[in-house]
Design a protein around this motif. Structure first.
Motif, PDB file in Angstrom:
ATOM      1  N   LYS A  93       0.858  -1.123  -0.093  1.00  0.00           N
ATOM      2  CA  LYS A  93      -0.076   0.097   0.023  1.00  0.00           C
ATOM      3  C   LYS A  93       0.807   1.250  -0.056  1.00  0.00           C
ATOM      4  O   LYS A  93       0.553   2.258  -0.680  1.00  0.00           O
ATOM      5  CB  LYS A  93      -0.840   0.153   1.216  1.00  0.00           C
ATOM      6  CG  LYS A  93      -2.062   1.018   1.215  1.00  0.00           C
ATOM      7  CD  LYS A  93      -2.722   1.026   2.496  1.00  0.00           C
ATOM      8  CE  LYS A  93      -4.019   2.107   2.473  1.00  0.00           C
ATOM      9  NZ  LYS A  93      -4.998   1.824   3.636  1.00  0.00           N
ATOM     10  N   GLU A  94       1.952   1.267   0.864  1.00  0.00           N
ATOM     11  CA  GLU A  94       2.717   2.385   0.661  1.00  0.00           C
ATOM     12  C   GLU A  94       3.405   2.549  -0.650  1.00  0.00           C
ATOM     13  O   GLU A  94       3.552   3.862  -0.975  1.00  0.00           O
ATOM     14  CB  GLU A  94       4.194   2.037   1.633  1.00  0.00           C
ATOM     15  CG  GLU A  94       3.739   2.011   3.141  1.00  0.00           C
ATOM     16  CD  GLU A  94       2.825   0.782   3.605  1.00  0.00           C
ATOM     17  OE1 GLU A  94       2.819  -0.391   2.872  1.00  0.00           O
ATOM     18  OE2 GLU A  94       1.929   0.799   4.439  1.00  0.00           O
ATOM     19  N   ALA A  95       3.750   1.653  -1.292  1.00  0.00           N
ATOM     20  CA  ALA A  95       4.318   1.755  -2.624  1.00  0.00           C
ATOM     21  C   ALA A  95       3.382   2.469  -3.567  1.00  0.00           C
ATOM     22  O   ALA A  95       3.673   3.228  -4.346  1.00  0.00           O
ATOM     23  CB  ALA A  95       4.732   0.460  -3.359  1.00  0.00           C
ATOM     24  N   VAL A  96       1.890   1.993  -3.683  1.00  0.00           N
ATOM     25  CA  VAL A  96       1.154   2.631  -4.496  1.00  0.00           C
ATOM     26  C   VAL A  96       0.727   4.009  -3.902  1.00  0.00           C
ATOM     27  O   VAL A  96       0.704   4.869  -4.918  1.00  0.00           O
ATOM     28  CB  VAL A  96      -0.312   1.808  -4.252  1.00  0.00           C
ATOM     29  CG1 VAL A  96      -1.345   2.432  -5.113  1.00  0.00           C
ATOM     30  CG2 VAL A  96      -0.239   0.201  -4.739  1.00  0.00           C
TER      31      VAL A  96
ATOM     32  N   PHE B   3       1.386   7.547  -6.531  1.00  0.00           N
ATOM     33  CA  PHE B   3       0.301   8.357  -6.583  1.00  0.00           C
ATOM     34  C   PHE B   3       0.878   9.840  -5.941  1.00  0.00           C
ATOM     35  O   PHE B   3      -0.274  11.183  -6.128  1.00  0.00           O
ATOM     36  CB  PHE B   3      -1.144   8.156  -5.987  1.00  0.00           C
ATOM     37  CG  PHE B   3      -1.888   6.993  -6.952  1.00  0.00           C
ATOM     38  CD1 PHE B   3      -1.882   7.672  -8.277  1.00  0.00           C
ATOM     39  CD2 PHE B   3      -2.075   5.738  -6.623  1.00  0.00           C
ATOM     40  CE1 PHE B   3      -2.549   6.573  -9.326  1.00  0.00           C
ATOM     41  CE2 PHE B   3      -2.808   4.872  -7.526  1.00  0.00           C
ATOM     42  CZ  PHE B   3      -2.939   5.238  -8.553  1.00  0.00           C
ATOM     43  N   ARG B   4       1.867   9.962  -5.429  1.00  0.00           N
ATOM     44  CA  ARG B   4       2.081  11.263  -4.805  1.00  0.00           C
ATOM     45  C   ARG B   4       2.991  12.212  -5.800  1.00  0.00           C
ATOM     46  O   ARG B   4       3.269  13.211  -5.874  1.00  0.00           O
ATOM     47  CB  ARG B   4       3.218  11.118  -3.662  1.00  0.00           C
ATOM     48  CG  ARG B   4       2.386  11.094  -2.397  1.00  0.00           C
ATOM     49  CD  ARG B   4       3.169  11.311  -1.015  1.00  0.00           C
ATOM     50  NE  ARG B   4       4.284  10.185  -0.719  1.00  0.00           N
ATOM     51  CZ  ARG B   4       4.044   8.952  -0.492  1.00  0.00           C
ATOM     52  NH1 ARG B   4       2.889   8.680   0.328  1.00  0.00           N
ATOM     53  NH2 ARG B   4       4.919   8.338   0.150  1.00  0.00           N
ATOM     54  N   ARG B   5       3.036  11.513  -7.074  1.00  0.00           N
ATOM     55  CA  ARG B   5       3.682  12.123  -8.234  1.00  0.00           C
ATOM     56  C   ARG B   5       2.786  13.317  -8.631  1.00  0.00           C
ATOM     57  O   ARG B   5       1.695  13.437  -8.650  1.00  0.00           O
ATOM     58  CB  ARG B   5       4.028  11.222  -9.565  1.00  0.00           C
ATOM     59  CG  ARG B   5       4.879  10.126  -9.244  1.00  0.00           C
ATOM     60  CD  ARG B   5       5.140   9.301 -10.610  1.00  0.00           C
ATOM     61  NE  ARG B   5       6.286   8.476 -10.408  1.00  0.00           N
ATOM     62  CZ  ARG B   5       7.409   8.618 -11.180  1.00  0.00           C
ATOM     63  NH1 ARG B   5       7.453   9.392 -12.061  1.00  0.00           N
ATOM     64  NH2 ARG B   5       8.391   7.770 -11.128  1.00  0.00           N
TER      65      ARG B   5
ATOM     66  N   GLU C  12      -6.538   5.540  -1.172  1.00  0.00           N
ATOM     67  CA  GLU C  12      -6.819   6.948  -1.057  1.00  0.00           C
ATOM     68  C   GLU C  12      -6.567   7.350  -2.586  1.00  0.00           C
ATOM     69  O   GLU C  12      -5.128   7.920  -2.654  1.00  0.00           O
ATOM     70  CB  GLU C  12      -6.543   7.976   0.015  1.00  0.00           C
ATOM     71  CG  GLU C  12      -7.108   9.316   0.169  1.00  0.00           C
ATOM     72  CD  GLU C  12      -8.412   9.204   0.550  1.00  0.00           C
ATOM     73  OE1 GLU C  12      -9.112  10.109   0.075  1.00  0.00           O
ATOM     74  OE2 GLU C  12      -8.520   8.515   1.266  1.00  0.00           O
ATOM     75  N   LEU C  13      -7.371   7.220  -3.620  1.00  0.00           N
ATOM     76  CA  LEU C  13      -6.878   7.555  -5.063  1.00  0.00           C
ATOM     77  C   LEU C  13      -7.043   9.256  -5.272  1.00  0.00           C
ATOM     78  O   LEU C  13      -7.743   9.611  -4.677  1.00  0.00           O
ATOM     79  CB  LEU C  13      -7.731   6.932  -5.831  1.00  0.00           C
ATOM     80  CG  LEU C  13      -7.560   5.336  -6.093  1.00  0.00           C
ATOM     81  CD1 LEU C  13      -8.307   4.683  -7.145  1.00  0.00           C
ATOM     82  CD2 LEU C  13      -6.219   4.981  -6.262  1.00  0.00           C
TER      83      LEU C  13
END
Length: 616
Positions: free
Chosen positions: A174-177, A181-183, A232-233
């Motif tokens: 989950k941390e990797a995803v 998405f913080r890009r 949290e998308l």
């Protein structure tokens, strides 16, 4: 080589309504200079092209692009030097074909950003430009180990390679995803429009490419996940994935949908704050079905105009919303305490502020079933006249006082209001970012009010009231308050390793399940940036952190929450600036409504309390 940047656009006026420029990206290898050729076209008869969706990045970091003449001259002749942002330059290098031209639309290059009339015109066309593109290319930047794993998993969700035998790509952590998405692309305001309007889209990250449809599958997969496993998308992903589905807010007027979307997208970033409005209005308009993006300016009576100041654009929008019968309550719901932008009226939402006021985590379903001071209910207001403001003689539009003078963008409004008290004492401000939640001090204030005769319940019960319908575990709030007190004691004594407050609360609540953690997150979000206060009438209220002693609390006509207000320096008693919404225990469930007063004398007294405020 000619070095004047404006020479790139020389001889290429965009003189027709649908004129725009395209970029021909000349072939080359990754380590060679970027060379382009600009040419004009009409949207109604444009050649096939792709539209680039990317982030500009730091405007001070630039790289050189060479722009050749559009006359088809020798490609070996020197062109005009054009400086683009480093992100744009990197995208063009990555997308360039080694042996063939590629036709693109790139906003920072194809629009003369220094020419305001052209910029206004082209922004009005942008929705059509992205819709007409054969494909939208999303450039996220160069790849890393994390992005390779995540994109492989996203592709696998959409196009399984194992044919059901379990040998496909393993889900990343989950941390990797969340790290992927913080890009920056996932948090920019313009990309919402760019990806939602695309006929087809592909996501490029370094050498990796994934069809955008795979991200839509990810969204659907996430919607079906358990609360504990749900991601949290980012808002652009969720909005674009729902874009072609039936619109749940279809019964709302266009203007009310706009203010709702402004609130939902306020955390998205924009290089120019005016784009917080300009980037999303076409999307709201298109969802209407009865309008197209070309006519959206007529709906509110405003248009894209970068010659206006940010304050003027935000103020004009707020006034236009009221004129379109958007309830004042809908506008003030997006008021964020502490916004002291010079020239901006205190009632006008400042969309530059990305954080919310926290009250959306409170229990609107129960506590805000009506308005605390005046007759009315939100459902009744959908197509009624504008509530919360005094109408003019014809009763057809708000009595907006108007811009006060040419040196300010402030535009006061008049409202009916009842004063329910003045603040006489305040507690410390809760700051979750600083791991500071002064529950012991707040408890002392509540007990002080109770000793003075107030009927307010204990602090734990007050917090339960604020989020009542969100509670699935009756004891989660008292247990959370005890946990915070213990955390504060341990931090003060230094008897445990330093951990963020939210992490400690989350770890403890998670042992009772994801729902319990959600409830504690709601408490932290509601109280963050707030303080407890006592009024001269003995009431207890949760007020904005910037509220002070002697500030007044007013119930505004048909506004769900009482507002802390501060008198201005004008000398007039009823000219105020809004400080922020408050939760006022004892009047949130219609107790102050005059139709609930049975005694004739008492009712007359309440009527005499109604005053006219001028909110600057």
């Amino acid at each position: 080589m000619e070095s004047e940047a404006h020479a790139v656009y020389r001889g290429q006026p965009l003189d027709l309504d649908d004129s725009f420029r395209l970029l021909q990206l000349l072939p080359g290898h990754l380590d060679e200079p970027v060379r382009i050729r600009l040419f004009s076209a009409q949207l109604s008869a444009a050649p096939s092209y792709e539209a680039l969706s990317y982030t500009w990045g730091d405007p001070t970091l630039t790289s050189v692009i060479e722009a050749l003449s559009d006359k088809g001259e020798d490609e070996h002749k020197p062109g005009v030097e054009f400086r683009s942002t480093a992100n744009c330059h990197a995208a063009l290098k990555r997308l360039r074909n080694p042996d063939a031209n590629r036709v693109l639309w790139v906003d920072s290059v194809c629009i003369n950003q220094s020419h305001i009339p052209e910029r206004n015109h082209q922004v009005n066309l942008m929705a059509g430009i992205y819709r007409a593109a054969s494909r939208v290319v999303v450039y996220l930047g160069e790849s890393d180990e994390n992005s390779v794993v995540v994109l492989s998993w996203v592709r696998e969700l959409d196009q399984p390679s194992d044919f059901g035998n379990g040998s496909g790509a393993l889900p990343p952590s989950k941390e990797a995803v969340e790290g992927f998405f913080r890009r920056p692309w996932f948090h920019r305001i313009w990309v919402i429009q760019e990806i939602s309007l695309a006929q087809k889209a592909v996501v490029v990250c370094g050498k990796d490419e994934v069809d955008w449809g795979s991200f839509t599958v990810l969204y659907q997969h996430n919607e079906n996940a358990t609360r504990a496993g749900r991601l949290e998308l980012p808002y652009p992903v969720t909005f674009a994935s729902r874009y072609n589905k039936p619109y749940r807010d279809g019964a709302m007027t266009y203007a009310r949908r706009l203010v709702r979307m402004l609130g939902r997208s306020r955390h998205c970033e924009a290089t120019d704050p005016r784009d917080k409005l300009y980037a999303i209005i076409p999307l709201v308009n298109i969802r209407d079905g009865s309008r197209t993006e070309e006519s959206w300016g007529d709906v509110l009576g405003i248009s894209v105009d970068y010659s206006l100041s940010v304050d003027r654009v935000f103020t004009d929008t707020a006034v236009a919303l009221l004129n379109q019968q958007v309830p004042l309550d809908d506008v003030l719901r997006h008021h964020v305490p502490g916004h002291e932008a010079r020239g901006l009226s205190s009632w006008v939402p400042d969309w530059r502020i990305q954080r919310e006021n926290g009250w959306r985590h409170a229990n609107y379903e129960r506590i805000f079933k009506g308005f605390p001071g005046f007759r009315g209910h939100p459902v009744e207001l959908m197509f009624d006249g504008v509530p919360g403001i005094i109408l003019d003689k014809n009763g057809t539009r708000p009595a907006v006082v108007g811009y006060t003078d040419s040196s300010t963008e402030r535009c006061p409004i008049r409202v009916h209001a009842i004063n329910v008290g003045n603040i006489i004492k305040t507690g410390p401000v809760c700051s979750v970012a600083d791991d500071f939640f002064p529950v012991s001090n707040w408890k002392q204030l509540v007990e002080e009010a109770r000793r003075q005769g107030s009927v307010v319940p204990k602090l734990e019960r007050l917090m339960e009231i604020m989020i009542a319908l969100k509670l699935g575990y009756p004891n989660s709030v008292p247990r959370g308050v005890r946990l915070i007190e213990r955390y504060n004691e341990q931090m003060e004594k230094g008897t445990c390793p330093r951990k963020p407050l939210r992490q400690v609360i989350g770890e403890t609540a998670s042992r009772s399940g994801a729902r319990a953690r959600h409830e504690m997150d709601a408490i932290l979000s509601v109280c963050d940036g707030k303080r407890l206060a006592i009024t001269d009438g003995g009431f207890v209220a949760v007020v904005p952190g910037n509220a002070e002693v002697d500030d007044a609390v007013w119930v505004l006509d048909r506004v769900r929450m009482p507002f802390v207000c501060r008198r201005t320096g004008s000398g007039e008693a009823n000219v105020v600036r809004l400080i922020g919404a408050s939760f006022f225990f004892g009047i949130m469930e219609l107790e102050a409504m005059k139709e609930h007063v049975s005694d004739v004398r008492a009712k007359a007294e309440v009527m005499r309390r109604v005053e006219e405020l001028v909110v600057e």
